[in-house]
Design a protein around this motif. Structure first.
Motif, PDB file in Angstrom:
ATOM      1  N   ARG A  51      -1.115 -10.442 -19.656  1.00 50.20           N
ATOM      2  CA  ARG A  51      -0.123 -10.445 -18.570  1.00 50.20           C
ATOM      3  C   ARG A  51       1.108  -9.638 -18.977  1.00 50.20           C
ATOM      4  N   GLN A  52       1.506  -9.769 -20.227  1.00 46.99           N
ATOM      5  CA  GLN A  52       2.651  -9.013 -20.734  1.00 46.99           C
ATOM      6  C   GLN A  52       2.342  -7.516 -20.779  1.00 46.99           C
ATOM      7  N   VAL A  53       1.132  -7.162 -21.176  1.00 45.39           N
ATOM      8  CA  VAL A  53       0.728  -5.752 -21.242  1.00 45.39           C
ATOM      9  C   VAL A  53       0.823  -5.101 -19.863  1.00 45.39           C
ATOM     10  N   ILE A  54       0.303  -5.793 -18.859  1.00 50.70           N
ATOM     11  CA  ILE A  54       0.323  -5.248 -17.502  1.00 50.70           C
ATOM     12  C   ILE A  54       1.755  -5.190 -16.967  1.00 50.70           C
ATOM     13  N   ALA A  55       2.518  -6.241 -17.221  1.00 43.77           N
ATOM     14  CA  ALA A  55       3.916  -6.261 -16.778  1.00 43.77           C
ATOM     15  C   ALA A  55       4.696  -5.105 -17.395  1.00 43.77           C
ATOM     16  N   ASP A  56       4.461  -4.849 -18.669  1.00 44.70           N
ATOM     17  CA  ASP A  56       5.153  -3.743 -19.341  1.00 44.70           C
ATOM     18  C   ASP A  56       4.785  -2.404 -18.712  1.00 44.70           C
ATOM     19  N   SER A  57       3.532  -2.253 -18.289  1.00 47.08           N
ATOM     20  CA  SER A  57       3.096  -0.985 -17.706  1.00 47.08           C
ATOM     21  C   SER A  57       3.789  -0.712 -16.377  1.00 47.08           C
ATOM     22  N   LEU A  58       4.230  -1.779 -15.698  1.00 47.45           N
ATOM     23  CA  LEU A  58       4.927  -1.650 -14.412  1.00 47.45           C
ATOM     24  C   LEU A  58       6.433  -1.894 -14.536  1.00 47.45           C
ATOM     25  N   GLN A  59       6.881  -2.238 -15.737  1.00 49.11           N
ATOM     26  CA  GLN A  59       8.290  -2.556 -15.978  1.00 49.11           C
ATOM     27  C   GLN A  59       8.751  -3.733 -15.109  1.00 49.11           C
ATOM     28  N   VAL A  60       7.927  -4.784 -15.087  1.00 48.44           N
ATOM     29  CA  VAL A  60       8.249  -5.985 -14.324  1.00 48.44           C
ATOM     30  C   VAL A  60       8.150  -7.202 -15.240  1.00 48.44           C
ATOM     31  N   LYS A  61       8.445  -8.382 -14.700  1.00 45.50           N
ATOM     32  CA  LYS A  61       8.377  -9.616 -15.478  1.00 45.50           C
ATOM     33  C   LYS A  61       6.926 -10.119 -15.543  1.00 45.50           C
ATOM     34  N   PRO A  62       6.511 -10.698 -16.665  1.00 42.43           N
ATOM     35  CA  PRO A  62       5.123 -11.172 -16.795  1.00 42.43           C
ATOM     36  C   PRO A  62       4.701 -12.155 -15.716  1.00 42.43           C
ATOM     37  N   HIS A  63       5.584 -13.086 -15.338  1.00 47.11           N
ATOM     38  CA  HIS A  63       5.169 -14.087 -14.355  1.00 47.11           C
ATOM     39  C   HIS A  63       5.071 -13.516 -12.928  1.00 47.11           C
ATOM     40  N   GLU A  64       5.403 -12.226 -12.770  1.00 47.96           N
ATOM     41  CA  GLU A  64       5.216 -11.575 -11.476  1.00 47.96           C
ATOM     42  C   GLU A  64       3.796 -11.021 -11.323  1.00 47.96           C
ATOM     43  N   LEU A 166      13.142   0.553   3.639  1.00 48.26           N
ATOM     44  CA  LEU A 166      12.994  -0.882   3.927  1.00 48.26           C
ATOM     45  C   LEU A 166      14.025  -1.742   3.204  1.00 48.26           C
ATOM     46  N   LYS A 167      14.865  -1.127   2.401  1.00 48.68           N
ATOM     47  CA  LYS A 167      15.817  -1.888   1.586  1.00 48.68           C
ATOM     48  C   LYS A 167      16.699  -2.812   2.421  1.00 48.68           C
ATOM     49  N   GLU A 168      17.098  -2.356   3.597  1.00 56.83           N
ATOM     50  CA  GLU A 168      17.980  -3.163   4.454  1.00 56.83           C
ATOM     51  C   GLU A 168      17.215  -3.899   5.545  1.00 56.83           C
ATOM     52  N   HIS A 169      15.870  -3.917   5.436  1.00 57.27           N
ATOM     53  CA  HIS A 169      15.044  -4.598   6.438  1.00 57.27           C
ATOM     54  C   HIS A 169      14.325  -5.779   5.786  1.00 57.27           C
ATOM     55  N   PRO A 170      14.178  -6.908   6.482  1.00 54.57           N
ATOM     56  CA  PRO A 170      13.558  -8.085   5.862  1.00 54.57           C
ATOM     57  C   PRO A 170      12.045  -7.994   5.682  1.00 54.57           C
ATOM     58  N   ALA A 171      11.390  -6.953   6.222  1.00 56.44           N
ATOM     59  CA  ALA A 171       9.942  -6.833   6.093  1.00 56.44           C
ATOM     60  C   ALA A 171       9.531  -6.728   4.630  1.00 56.44           C
ATOM     61  N   VAL A 172       8.410  -7.360   4.290  1.00 55.55           N
ATOM     62  CA  VAL A 172       7.834  -7.282   2.946  1.00 55.55           C
ATOM     63  C   VAL A 172       7.063  -5.965   2.832  1.00 55.55           C
ATOM     64  N   GLY A 217      10.904 -14.347  -6.070  1.00 54.76           N
ATOM     65  CA  GLY A 217      11.649 -14.801  -4.899  1.00 54.76           C
ATOM     66  C   GLY A 217      10.914 -14.630  -3.589  1.00 54.76           C
ATOM     67  N   LEU A 218       9.769 -13.958  -3.603  1.00 52.15           N
ATOM     68  CA  LEU A 218       9.010 -13.739  -2.378  1.00 52.15           C
ATOM     69  C   LEU A 218       8.242 -15.007  -2.002  1.00 52.15           C
ATOM     70  N   LYS A 219       8.384 -15.438  -0.763  1.00 51.92           N
ATOM     71  CA  LYS A 219       7.648 -16.607  -0.302  1.00 51.92           C
ATOM     72  C   LYS A 219       6.150 -16.305  -0.320  1.00 51.92           C
ATOM     73  N   PHE A 220       5.374 -17.298  -0.767  1.00 53.53           N
ATOM     74  CA  PHE A 220       3.973 -16.993  -1.017  1.00 53.53           C
ATOM     75  C   PHE A 220       3.133 -18.263  -1.037  1.00 53.53           C
ATOM     76  N   GLN A 221       1.953 -18.192  -0.416  1.00 50.06           N
ATOM     77  CA  GLN A 221       0.972 -19.264  -0.500  1.00 50.06           C
ATOM     78  C   GLN A 221      -0.316 -18.660  -1.059  1.00 50.06           C
ATOM     79  N   PRO A 222      -1.085 -19.412  -1.839  1.00 47.16           N
ATOM     80  CA  PRO A 222      -2.327 -18.859  -2.399  1.00 47.16           C
ATOM     81  C   PRO A 222      -3.405 -18.691  -1.334  1.00 47.16           C
ATOM     82  N   LEU A 223      -4.186 -17.636  -1.451  1.00 48.04           N
ATOM     83  CA  LEU A 223      -5.341 -17.447  -0.582  1.00 48.04           C
ATOM     84  C   LEU A 223      -6.456 -18.389  -1.008  1.00 48.04           C
ATOM     85  N   LEU A 224      -6.648 -18.515  -2.324  1.00 45.28           N
ATOM     86  CA  LEU A 224      -7.650 -19.428  -2.879  1.00 45.28           C
ATOM     87  C   LEU A 224      -6.946 -20.710  -3.312  1.00 45.28           C
TER      88      LEU A 224
END
Length: 381
Positions: A51-64, A166-172, A217-224
């Motif tokens: 998870r850390q390897v993939i997060a590093d490749s995208l420059q994001v947090k692991p839990h994302e 989209l920065k100023e729009h609420p759309a995901v 921070g994105l609202k989310f429900q699991p598909l599975l």
């Protein structure tokens, strides 16, 4: 003579280092990562390392990073669950006419449930226009899903510019990056991407595993639904050997290696197109050569049936494609080429997708080009 595989956009062979990593893991790490004993903790450690390897490749947090079964699950989860969470804010979705079926099909499903979907047209290169997106945006738009790089033509979309819009729009903002993840430098936070889908088997990893990036921070429900794996975002015991293989594939894709791939692929493309021109073949590249994924080359062979061309190439030892592997074997024309040229245009049934990847050599590209010329000349109407 060795079979020439030029359909890497459909799937890729596993890298030997990936196979070795998966073999080691299958032989030594069998625990359930949700178990709290030592064997389970060992599996959990491997899971979080990748998870850390993939997060590093995208420059994001692991839990994302959420592990999935592949791009289709990632696309379906991003689209269906985001709209479900935001339905009180609106039921309008924006996408393009050239998305992968893994995006189009869940959108058709949502249309049957009362959602409204706007399918943006593309220009002559297959690229969406920012002004069209701007006009289509409404107060009740809750999701914008735009493919990063098209799976048939390789055309790159203006993802960073869309994120800015989209920065100023609420759309995901979701992007299917299945074809692009192994080729392009992608930084979701910098580019304004909220959700991103990727798959291991497009980057010389194993089939049946992928990931979904979900912005904090994105609202989310699991598909599975079921267990509480992946922080309650995706139920089901994680595929540790597959995830380990994906991690190794991502580790191998350094920025330097991606650049080397682009240089190599450009060379392959030049060999094929130069030989076609020298032989007097009547052809046209579909899309913009300067703004596409380097490993995909889609060519319109004017007056030559792509079905027959594909079949004869296969019989003579070369694998290419006439569209997305997820729609291959059907009689339906390419929706991507129809969006570019219009229904009934000859390019729709006279185009081939050639895609390069691991293992291809200059020698076999030259051999393929000669075979392609010979076959196209014989089949010309």
């Amino acid at each position: 003579m060795k079979y020439i595989y030029l359909d890497h956009a459909a799937t890729t062979p596993m890298h030997p280092d990936v196979i070795e990593e998966m073999t080691v893991v299958m032989n030594s790490i069998f625990g359930n990562p949700s178990s709290i004993h030592g064997v389970g903790r060992e599996a959990h450690h491997k899971l979080e390392t990748v998870r850390q390897v993939i997060a590093d490749s995208l420059q994001v947090k692991p839990h994302e990073i959420i592990f999935t079964s592949g791009g289709t699950e990632g696309d379906n989860t991003a689209i269906i669950e985001t709209t479900e969470m935001m339905k009180d804010q609106g039921k309008h979705i924006i996408t393009t006419a050239v998305e992968h079926p893994a995006v189009l099909q869940p959108l058709h499903y949502l249309e049957n449930k009362g959602y409204e979907v706007t399918y943006l047209p593309v220009d002559e290169s297959g690229r969406v226009r920012l002004e069209d997106l701007s006009v289509a945006l409404r107060e009740d738009t809750i999701l914008v899903s735009i493919i990063y790089g098209n799976s048939e033509t390789g055309q790159l979309m203006p993802i960073k510019e869309i994120g800015e819009l989209l920065k100023e729009h609420p759309a995901v903002f979701h992007t299917d990056a299945v074809q692009a993840f192994g080729s392009e430098r992608i930084a979701p936070e910098e580019m304004g991407i909220d959700l991103l889908s990727a798959s291991a088997h497009k980057i010389n990893g194993p089939k049946g595993v992928g990931f979904l990036y979900k912005r904090d921070g994105l609202k989310f429900q699991p598909l599975l639904r079921g267990g509480e794996q992946e922080e309650k975002r995706r139920a089901g015991t994680e595929n540790i050997p597959g995830i380990a293989g994906m991690g190794k594939a991502v580790e191998l894709l350094t920025d330097e290696e991606k650049e080397n791939h682009k240089i190599r692929n450009k060379g392959f493309e030049d060999i094929i197109l130069n030989k076609l021109s020298e032989a007097g073949i009547d052809y046209q590249v579909n899309g913009d050569r300067e703004n596409k994924l380097s490993h995909i080359l889609n060519i319109w062979f004017k007056g030559v049936s792509s079905d027959l061309l594909l079949m004869h190439l296969d019989l003579n030892g070369a694998a290419v494609s006439i569209g997305s592997a997820c729609t291959a074997g059907t009689v339906d024309p390419s929706h991507v080429l129809e969006a570019i040229y219009g229904k009934g245009h000859p390019a729709v049934k006279e185009s081939l997708r050639i895609s390069f990847g691991y293992g291809n050599t200059i020698e076999e590209i030259e051999r393929f080009a000669d075979l392609l010329i010979k076959t196209a000349q014989r089949l010309k109407n």
